[in-house]
Write a protein that holds these residues in place. Structure first.
Motif, short mmCIF file in Angstrom:
data_model
loop_
_atom_site.label_atom_id
_atom_site.label_comp_id
_atom_site.label_asym_id
_atom_site.label_seq_id
_atom_site.Cartn_x
_atom_site.Cartn_y
_atom_site.Cartn_z
N GLU A 303 0.82 -1.21 0.00
CA GLU A 303 0.00 0.00 0.00
C GLU A 303 0.85 1.25 0.00
O GLU A 303 0.37 2.30 -0.44
CB GLU A 303 -0.92 0.00 1.23
CG GLU A 303 -1.95 -1.12 1.23
CD GLU A 303 -2.84 -1.07 2.46
OE1 GLU A 303 -2.66 -0.14 3.27
OE2 GLU A 303 -3.70 -1.96 2.61
N PHE A 320 4.55 -0.65 -11.57
CA PHE A 320 3.62 -0.70 -10.42
C PHE A 320 2.25 -1.24 -10.83
O PHE A 320 1.27 -1.08 -10.09
CB PHE A 320 3.45 0.69 -9.81
CG PHE A 320 4.73 1.39 -9.53
CD1 PHE A 320 5.53 1.00 -8.46
CD2 PHE A 320 5.19 2.42 -10.34
CE1 PHE A 320 6.72 1.65 -8.19
CE2 PHE A 320 6.37 3.07 -10.08
CZ PHE A 320 7.14 2.69 -9.01
N SER A 321 2.16 -1.87 -11.96
CA SER A 321 0.88 -2.32 -12.46
C SER A 321 0.27 -3.44 -11.63
O SER A 321 -0.95 -3.59 -11.57
CB SER A 321 1.00 -2.77 -13.93
OG SER A 321 1.93 -3.84 -14.01
N LYS A 324 -2.18 -3.54 -6.91
CA LYS A 324 -3.57 -3.10 -7.00
C LYS A 324 -4.04 -2.40 -5.73
O LYS A 324 -5.06 -1.71 -5.77
CB LYS A 324 -4.47 -4.31 -7.28
CG LYS A 324 -4.14 -5.05 -8.57
CD LYS A 324 -4.29 -4.12 -9.78
CE LYS A 324 -3.99 -4.86 -11.07
NZ LYS A 324 -4.10 -3.97 -12.25
N LEU A 326 -2.03 -0.24 -4.01
CA LEU A 326 -1.10 0.87 -3.78
C LEU A 326 -1.87 2.18 -3.60
O LEU A 326 -2.70 2.56 -4.42
CB LEU A 326 -0.14 1.00 -4.97
CG LEU A 326 0.98 2.02 -4.82
CD1 LEU A 326 1.90 1.66 -3.66
CD2 LEU A 326 1.77 2.13 -6.12
N ILE A 344 0.68 5.01 -13.93
CA ILE A 344 -0.16 4.63 -12.77
C ILE A 344 -1.60 4.36 -13.20
O ILE A 344 -2.52 4.43 -12.38
CB ILE A 344 -0.13 5.74 -11.72
CG1 ILE A 344 -0.55 7.08 -12.34
CG2 ILE A 344 1.25 5.87 -11.10
CD1 ILE A 344 -0.64 8.21 -11.35
N ASN A 347 -3.33 1.48 -11.21
CA ASN A 347 -3.48 1.58 -9.76
C ASN A 347 -4.78 2.32 -9.45
O ASN A 347 -4.82 3.55 -9.42
CB ASN A 347 -2.29 2.32 -9.15
CG ASN A 347 -0.95 1.68 -9.56
OD1 ASN A 347 -0.19 2.24 -10.36
ND2 ASN A 347 -0.68 0.50 -9.02
N LEU A 350 -4.84 4.45 -5.99
CA LEU A 350 -3.74 5.36 -5.71
C LEU A 350 -4.28 6.76 -5.42
O LEU A 350 -5.05 7.32 -6.20
CB LEU A 350 -2.77 5.40 -6.89
CG LEU A 350 -1.51 6.25 -6.70
CD1 LEU A 350 -0.65 5.71 -5.58
CD2 LEU A 350 -0.72 6.33 -8.00
N SER A 368 -5.04 8.83 -14.73
CA SER A 368 -5.38 8.14 -13.48
C SER A 368 -6.79 8.55 -13.07
O SER A 368 -7.16 9.73 -13.14
CB SER A 368 -4.39 8.48 -12.36
OG SER A 368 -4.79 7.87 -11.16
#
Length: 917
Positions: A303, A320-321, A324, A326, A344, A347, A350, A368
């Motif tokens: 996280e 960072f894919s 999930k 994060l 990102i 995510n 995020l 995002s």
């Protein structure tokens, strides 16, 4: 709870603490206060050498740190309430084996930074057994040498201890089964800031947190981690020579480890694949250059990832894919020059992205759907694309401060952006479309730029929620006379004020105002010019209008108040007048009631004076009939005139006499008709809507009678005749409520066959023995005494005798004295018959025939003469109301002669009244 509600509560709590502290007999060297229901005694840093005496005060928290104590205070064992004891920063060198005897409630003992040298000085194997509630022990800053050696007497033994602080204790070796055997409940162990040259296995089934930061560790074996199966938090930061997860070492595996801190360890590569439960990892301050898809391939629970202060230049598109979950990604203080727009995009949760202190020169589009905060300060950004924020659908805060931005693109927009920080950039102008695309903008930082001219307030017309603006540290040109400058200043300072750094709003030119605040620089000019300005005139007009309206409102209020008082006085006066009038009416009513009660009493007395039935029978009887009761009370002259009108010859009767005869007939029969119709009136069925009757004329008697068969109330002109008003008759309820029921006259018994009714015989007929069928009265009858001497055969004839005009016969007295001893005279020859009269039917028929014939054949004079004779005969017949039996007996011979002529005699009896009064 709101802050304004918390302040009174805190004030009350502070006062309570002060009062409680004043009430507690605290030692002079200490400060005692109550916190909720716990007594705190602070005796720290007072240079004390002797322990203060608390005289069995219920102290729970006792702070004795920073003094010159050399021995452990065993005298405090008697304080059963003591929970916290701080003896750090003193000169305590030893601790006896029985020093903690009696401290049964002690939970925290701090012995940090004392003069303890070696474990043997504090008897760790025996001393802490006598504190069964001890949870936290701090031996930081002492010289202990080792932890978990082979000598059992130097091993710390406590079954209740959960937290142990051995940082900065000059420990060089760690190992053994100490945590398993001697400290079975230990959960937190701090070995930070020690020189751990030798790190052996330290098994423990209860240890959850281990701090070995700054311990000069070079190698951490997998066996050391495997011996701690419950370990969740591991801090290995500031171990600059540590090789963690290198290819040459064994892979570190832990299925419970959640937080790992390996920052500032000079790591150039890292492998976290053996930590699948990792939630937070801190890798800042290392030498990592790249991050790719394999770096966090097996850490899907992450996280928080902190990669700040590395030398990252390249970040893979899908680095960072797989994370999930994060939420926070920190890439600050790196060497990132380019960001992929899909970095990102995968995510979904995020929230925060920190890219500050990089070398990103161009802000491009980032996609995002969850990021709310982006920090790109100190990134040397000089250009912003118009669609840079179009891919951020949930962005709320954007920090672009300390960049090289000199212009804001026109097409830049965001429907969710609330805070925009453009401080310390190179902005020199603001266009009217610069902030038009941010309708939710509420916080704008423009301080530290190169703005010189005022910004027209119309440029912020689209920002309806803008309430915070920072404009300080700009080289403003203070043109105090410029209307735009004044308007901009009013826009910033008008309540609610939007300007947040007013004390940094200074003038750079002209030279006379350099460095001065706007308020001081332009106050003199604004004071002079404002007086004559149109705006001031408008405001003056408005203020004067407001004052005038206020004055009018005040006057109106005073007028209303006066009117209310006047109305109250008027109401009070009217109330007094009405009250006085009601009092007068009440007095009048009371007087009327008294008069009515007196009248009613008199009437009752008069009613009560009426004779009873037996008394009425004993009263003197009328010798001759009279027209009415008035005939008894008139004078002799009037009586003679009455007799003269009765005995006048037929031929001398005039029209006036005719009218007098008609009137006499009506008067004579009025009372009779009233008494005869009284029972009919009582049995009449009144209609619900008929309130008045009608007049009915009798063809036989010529009298006028009021008909009540279909009416509810009698006519008004009959009220005096009926002796009762229409209202009394209408409100009549029953004969039981009649005032005459109060008198109960004695009624003689009458045989059933002689019960009277409305058409029965008269009282004399029922009571006189001459008219009884048997010829004699009953022996017990009260009327047996009345036996007037009459001829043997008496027959009352209905023949009407007319007196001759020249006959001067003496009239019999009107009242017969039954009780006198003198002999009664012979029966009178008066034309008035007795109560028992016989009318010849032939005469009655002949009267009708004569009337018909007279209408056809005779002349007017003859008609008048004939009509007078007939009326006289009618009057003679109708005046026979009450008489004596002697007169009837005297007329017996005449009646027999009539009977002998063959004429049929009809016996008519006077209707008897129900009562005699």
């Amino acid at each position: 709870m709101a802050p304004h509600q918390m302040q009174p509560l805190l004030l009350v709590l502070l006062m309570f603490m002060v009062v409680a502290a004043a009430a507690v007999d605290c030692p002079s060297a200490c400060k005692c206060n109550w916190v909720i229901d716990s007594l705190y005694a602070n005796c720290s840093r007072r240079g004390l050498r002797n322990y203060p005496d608390f005289d069995s005060l219920p102290v729970e928290h006792l702070d004795l740190s920073g003094n010159n104590f050399v021995e452990f205070p065993q005298q405090y064992a008697d304080i059963d309430s003591l929970l916290y004891l701080d003896l750090s920063d003193n000169h305590i060198a030893s601790l006896a084996a029985d020093a903690l005897i009696g401290f049964v409630s002690l939970r925290t003992l701090l012995l940090a930074n004392n003069s303890i040298v070696g474990w043997q000085q504090i008897h760790p194997h025996e001393a802490f057994k006598y504190a069964p509630s001890l949870k936290q022990l701090s031996l930081r800053g002492n010289r202990l040498g080792s932890f978990g050696g082979d000598d059992a007497s130097q091993q710390l033994n406590s079954q209740s201890l959960t937290e142990l602080d051995l940082s900065m204790a000059q420990i060089s070796s760690v190992g053994g089964d100490l945590l398993v055997n001697q400290l079975p409940n230990l959960q937190r162990l701090s070995l930070a800031n020690n020189q751990l040259g030798q790190l052996l296995r330290l098994p423990s089934r209860s240890l959850r947190e281990l701090d070995m930061s700054n311990c000069s560790l070079q190698r951490l074996s997998s066996a050391f981690i495997e011996a701690l199966p419950s370990l969740e938090v591991l801090d290995l930061s500031h171990n600059t020579a540590l090789q963690f997860g290198s290819a040459e070492e064994d892979l570190i595996v832990s299925f419970e480890l959640r937080r790992l801190d390996v920052s500032y360890c000079n790591l150039d590569q890292i492998d976290l694949s053996g930590l699948p439960a990792l939630v937070e990892v801190s890798l800042s301050g290392n030498l990592l250059r790249t991050v790719d898809q394999q770096s966090f391939a097996n850490n899907t629970m992450l996280e928080l990832v902190d990669l700040s202060k590395n030398v990252l230049r390249l970040i893979g598109n899908e680095a960072f894919s797989q994370l999930k979950r994060l939420k926070h990604l920190n890439l600050a203080y790196n060497e990132i020059a380019y960001l992929d727009r899909n970095l990102i995009i995968g995510n979904d949760v995020l929230l925060e992205l920190n890219l500050s202190r990089n070398i990103i020169q161009k802000l491009t589009k980032i996609v995002s759907n969850s990021v709310r905060l982006i920090n790109m300060s100190w990134c040397e950004i000089s250009y912003i694309e118009g669609n840079a924020l179009s891919g951020l659908s949930a962005i709320q805060k954007l920090d672009l401060s300390h960049n090289l931005i000199s212009d804001i693109p026109n097409l830049m927009r965001s429907e969710t952006l609330q805070q925009l920080n453009l401080a310390n950039c190179r902005l020199s102008t603001i266009r009217n479309s610069s902030f038009r695309g941010f309708p939710e903008l509420a916080d704008l930082h423009l301080n530290g730029n190169r703005l010189t001219n005022p910004i027209p307030p119309v440029y912020f017309r689209s920002n309806k929620f803008l309430d915070q603006i920072w404009l300080g540290d700009n080289p403003w040109i203070c043109e105090c006379q410029n209307p735009l400058f004044v308007e901009f200043y009013d826009f910033l300072t008008a309540k609610p004020a939007k300007l947040r750094d007013r004390h940094q709003l200074r003038c750079a030119s002209p030279a006379m105002y350099y460095g001065n605040l706007w308020d001081y620089a332009c106050m003199s000019d604004w004071t002079v010019s404002v007086r004559s300005s149109s705006g001031e005139k408008v405001w003056s007009t408005i203020m004067l209008s407001i004052l005038g309206l206020g004055l009018l409102a005040l006057l109106y209020g005073c007028f209303q108040k006066l009117m209310r008082k006047h109305k109250q006085r008027q109401n009070r006066r009217e109330y007094d007048e009405n009250h006085e009038e009601l009092r007068r009416i009440r007095d009048i009513n009371e007087r009327m009631l008294r008069e009515e009660s007196t009248t009613t009493l008199q009437q009752a007395q008069e009613i009560s004076l009426l004779p009873s039935y037996e008394d009425a029978l004993r009263m003197p009887k009328l010798e001759r009939p009279v027209k009415s009761m008035l005939d008894l009370s008139v004078t002799e002259r009037n009586r003679k005139q009455l007799r003269r009108s009765q005995t006048q010859p037929d031929g001398e009767m005039s029209a006036g006499d005719d009218e007098e005869l008609q009137l006499d007939t009506r008067q004579r029969f009025r009372s009779v008709e009233m008494l005869a119709n009284r029972d009919k009136e009582r049995r009449a069925q009144y209609g619900p809507h008929r309130r008045t009757g009608y007049m009915e004329y009798s063809t036989q008697s010529g009298s006028r009678r009021f008909s009540i068969e279909d009416s509810r109330f009698p006519a008004a002109h009959l009220k005096t005749q009926n002796l009762q008003s229409a209202e009394q008759i209408g409100n009549f309820q029953s004969y039981e409520n009649s005032p005459y029921t109060k008198r109960k006259p004695k009624i003689a018994e009458i045989p059933p066959f002689k019960r009277i009714n409305m058409m029965a015989d008269s009282v004399e007929f029922l009571t006189d023995p001459e008219y009884e069928d048997l010829g004699a009265s009953k022996p017990g009858s009260p009327f047996a005494k009345r036996k007037p001497k009459l001829p043997a055969s008496v027959q009352v004839s209905a023949q009407v005798y007319t007196l001759e005009p020249n006959q001067a016969t003496q009239l019999d007295p009107a009242v017969e004295d039954y009780f006198s001893s003198a002999q009664k005279r012979a029966p009178s020859t008066s034309t008035i018959a007795s109560d028992f009269q016989e009318l010849v039917v032939a005469d009655i028929a002949s009267i009708a025939d004569d009337e018909n014939r007279s209408n056809l054949s005779t002349s007017c004079a003859e008609l008048d003469l004939e009509r007078g004779k007939r009326k006289k005969r009618k009057n003679s017949a109708s005046r026979r109301v009450s008489g004596n039996f002697s007169a009837a007996a005297a007329a017996g011979d005449s009646s027999s002669s009539f009977a002998s002529d063959g004429e049929r005699n009809v016996q008519v009896h006077k209707p008897m009244r129900e009562t005699l009064f």
